[in-house]
Enzyme design. Structure first.
Site, short mmCIF file in Angstrom:
data_model
loop_
_atom_site.label_atom_id
_atom_site.label_comp_id
_atom_site.label_asym_id
_atom_site.label_seq_id
_atom_site.Cartn_x
_atom_site.Cartn_y
_atom_site.Cartn_z
N GLU A 30 19.11 5.26 0.03
CA GLU A 30 17.81 5.58 0.65
C GLU A 30 17.88 5.39 2.16
O GLU A 30 17.42 6.24 2.93
CB GLU A 30 16.71 4.67 0.08
CG GLU A 30 16.14 5.12 -1.26
CD GLU A 30 15.17 6.29 -1.12
OE1 GLU A 30 14.92 6.75 0.01
OE2 GLU A 30 14.67 6.75 -2.16
N CYS B 75 0.66 8.12 4.50
CA CYS B 75 0.72 8.26 3.05
C CYS B 75 -0.56 8.96 2.62
O CYS B 75 -1.50 9.07 3.39
CB CYS B 75 0.81 6.89 2.39
SG CYS B 75 1.38 7.01 0.68
N LYS C 69 11.49 1.07 -0.42
CA LYS C 69 10.20 0.59 -0.91
C LYS C 69 10.25 0.56 -2.42
O LYS C 69 10.46 1.60 -3.07
CB LYS C 69 9.09 1.51 -0.41
CG LYS C 69 7.71 1.11 -0.90
CD LYS C 69 6.64 1.95 -0.24
CE LYS C 69 5.27 1.57 -0.77
NZ LYS C 69 4.22 2.42 -0.20
N SER D 39 0.90 -7.66 0.36
CA SER D 39 -0.37 -8.27 -0.02
C SER D 39 -0.22 -9.36 -1.09
O SER D 39 -0.82 -10.43 -0.98
CB SER D 39 -1.34 -7.20 -0.49
OG SER D 39 -0.80 -6.45 -1.57
N CYS E 5 -2.03 8.16 -0.61
CA CYS E 5 -2.65 7.50 -1.77
C CYS E 5 -4.05 6.97 -1.51
O CYS E 5 -4.86 6.87 -2.43
CB CYS E 5 -1.74 6.39 -2.31
SG CYS E 5 -1.41 5.06 -1.15
N ARG F 238 4.00 4.53 -9.91
CA ARG F 238 4.74 5.13 -8.79
C ARG F 238 6.25 5.10 -9.01
O ARG F 238 7.02 5.21 -8.06
CB ARG F 238 4.40 4.39 -7.49
CG ARG F 238 2.93 4.33 -7.13
CD ARG F 238 2.76 4.24 -5.62
NE ARG F 238 1.50 3.68 -5.18
CZ ARG F 238 0.31 4.27 -5.28
NH1 ARG F 238 0.20 5.46 -5.85
NH2 ARG F 238 -0.77 3.68 -4.82
N LYS G 226 10.62 -3.34 1.68
CA LYS G 226 9.30 -3.73 1.21
C LYS G 226 9.28 -3.80 -0.30
O LYS G 226 9.76 -2.86 -0.92
CB LYS G 226 8.30 -2.68 1.69
CG LYS G 226 6.91 -2.87 1.20
CD LYS G 226 6.04 -1.73 1.64
CE LYS G 226 4.68 -1.92 1.01
NZ LYS G 226 3.86 -0.76 1.14
N TYR H 269 0.16 -10.09 6.87
CA TYR H 269 -1.26 -10.42 6.97
C TYR H 269 -1.45 -11.81 7.57
O TYR H 269 -2.57 -12.19 7.89
CB TYR H 269 -1.92 -10.32 5.58
CG TYR H 269 -1.72 -8.94 4.97
CD1 TYR H 269 -2.56 -7.89 5.32
CD2 TYR H 269 -0.65 -8.68 4.10
CE1 TYR H 269 -2.35 -6.61 4.80
CE2 TYR H 269 -0.44 -7.42 3.59
CZ TYR H 269 -1.28 -6.39 3.94
OH TYR H 269 -1.06 -5.12 3.46
N ARG I 130 -3.89 -2.60 -3.33
CA ARG I 130 -4.49 -1.44 -3.97
C ARG I 130 -5.98 -1.64 -4.18
O ARG I 130 -6.75 -0.68 -4.17
CB ARG I 130 -3.76 -1.10 -5.27
CG ARG I 130 -2.37 -0.58 -4.93
CD ARG I 130 -1.58 -0.19 -6.14
NE ARG I 130 -0.20 0.11 -5.73
CZ ARG I 130 0.79 0.34 -6.57
NH1 ARG I 130 0.56 0.32 -7.87
NH2 ARG I 130 1.99 0.60 -6.12
N CYS J 244 0.78 9.21 -3.97
CA CYS J 244 1.15 9.30 -2.56
C CYS J 244 1.43 10.72 -2.08
O CYS J 244 1.80 10.94 -0.93
CB CYS J 244 2.35 8.39 -2.30
SG CYS J 244 2.01 6.67 -2.74
C1 PBG Z 1 0.82 3.19 0.67
C2 PBG Z 1 1.12 1.76 0.87
C3 PBG Z 1 1.07 0.69 -0.04
C4 PBG Z 1 1.33 -0.47 0.69
C5 PBG Z 1 1.56 -0.07 2.00
N1 PBG Z 1 1.45 1.30 2.09
C6 PBG Z 1 0.70 0.64 -1.47
C7 PBG Z 1 1.51 1.28 -2.52
O1 PBG Z 1 2.56 1.87 -2.28
O2 PBG Z 1 1.04 1.22 -3.65
C8 PBG Z 1 1.34 -1.87 0.15
C9 PBG Z 1 1.10 -2.93 1.14
C10 PBG Z 1 0.79 -4.27 0.60
O3 PBG Z 1 0.84 -4.55 -0.61
O4 PBG Z 1 0.49 -5.13 1.43
N2 PBG Z 1 1.66 3.88 -0.18
#
Ligand code: PBG
Length: 334
Positions: A241, A120, A203, A282, A122, A225, A256, A321, A213, A130
């Site tokens: 998708e 990615c 996603k 996260s 970002c 996004r 995700k 995690y 972030r 991204c």
């Molecule tokens: C990159 C990306 C993100 C996450 C994984 N790859 C952030 C986003 O899309 O803003 C999030 C992972 C997480 O929250 O643990 N684009």
């Protein structure tokens, strides 16, 4: 047949019977541990919104890797925090970029540990989107469009440079249209036809990425996004998708976040034969950690139940995690 002939409690009466009839089990082979790598040296800083998760610099990584390998975890997912950002995310596809360097360090220390590279831009762009953006001002505010096809070229360069550094699996998370095809073609042309693509197929534009972030310093500097990540209200769109990614050559599909999207995990499991990944993101981690720190919940029991739920919904692989914690807990139980 019904009660009193049928008694469901017969199969729940003790731990041994419950073990025999258990339908879903978690094993350490299910997990991928994300790692955040930052520039600089001597860094091991806890991420304030993700207790127990750290930023490591290249020179402090070894100790963490040793622990991961000793726990029996077979794969890590890399996120990089570069020292320099620009409008096109050059540090993302630089052969000496932070993810590329970290990959080389990991492969030299632990050649068998699988390196999954998140592809990615970002984390590497100064605007935090991204892909490449076209910006303009309106009413005194900066607005921008993320340019799809132009971004594909940069994302492909990123994936190829990650594979050149030794990444075993490419995991594109950018949600541009056609990203799997573009990256597959780029990898094949560069001699990496053996490198699988784990596509972040479905996603969602989710508030559950908040702590990430902060950790990856990747919040969008304007807008959001929602023009590329999916609307959490939609599930038929998830099929479209995923279908595109299958046709474009994805080797694994991902959903995700996970917790609020268990129905999507189940749907993809029923509709597609590819290995399915759930990303326990996260915000899902931080909620549990925060409540556990308050003494409000039993962390181990809650995490076990959440991850079991993802597997029961149909996930083969879980990015979490909690991978290290869970690996430790599974070991204790045995
Ligand atoms: C990159 C990306 C993100 C996450 C994984 N790859 C952030 C986003 O899309 O803003 C999030 C992972 C997480 O929250 O643990 N684009």
């Amino acid at each position: 047949m019904a009660f009193p002939i049928v008694r469901h409690r017969r199969l729940r009466q003790n731990a041994a019977i419950r073990g025999l009839v258990r339908e879903t089990v978690l094993t350490v082979d299910d997990f991928i541990q994300p790692i955040f790598i930052t520039y600089g040296s001597g860094v091991k800083n806890e991420i304030s919104s993700m207790p127990g998760v750290f930023h490591f610099s290249l020179d402090t990584l070894e100790e963490e890797l040793k622990e991961i390998v000793e726990l029996g975890i077979s794969a890590v997912l890399l996120f990089g925090i570069p020292s320099e950002k620009d409008s096109v995310g050059t540090s993302g596809f630089d052969e000496n970029g932070i993810v590329q360097e970290a990959t080389r360090v990991i492969k030299s220390l632990y050649p068998d540990l699988l390196v999954v590279a998140d592809t990615c831009l970002c984390e590497f762009t100064d605007h935090g989107h991204c892909g490449m953006v076209h910006t303009f001002e309106r009413d005194g505010h900066v607005h921008g469009d993320v340019l799809n096809d132009e971004s594909l070229e940069l994302l492909t360069r990123t994936a190829v440079s990650q594979a050149q550094a030794g990444a075993d699996i490419i995991a594109p998370s950018n949600m541009m249209d056609g990203f799997v095809y573009a990256i597959r073609k780029g990898l094949d042309e560069a001699g990496f036809s053996h490198v699988p693509i784990m596509s972040y197929s479905v996603k969602y534009a989710s508030a559950f990425y908040g702590p990430f972030r902060e950790a990856a310093d990747s919040a969008p500097q304007f807008g959001d996004r929602k023009t590329y990540q999916m609307d959490p209200a939609n599930i038929r769109e998830a099929l479209r998708e995923a279908e595109s990614d299958v046709q474009e050559g994805a080797d694994m599909l991902m959903v995700k976040p996970a917790l609020a999207f268990m129905d999507v995990i189940r749907l993809l499991r029923d509709q597609f034969d590819l290995p399915l990944v759930a990303y326990n993101v996260s915000g899902e981690y931080s909620m549990v950690k925060a409540a556990a720190q308050q003494g409000w919940i039993n962390e181990r029991a809650i995490v076990t139940e959440m991850l079991l739920g993802m597997k029961r919904a149909g996930a083969d692989i879980i990015i979490t995690y909690f991978a290290k914690d869970m690996a430790r807990w599974l070991r204790e139980r045995n």
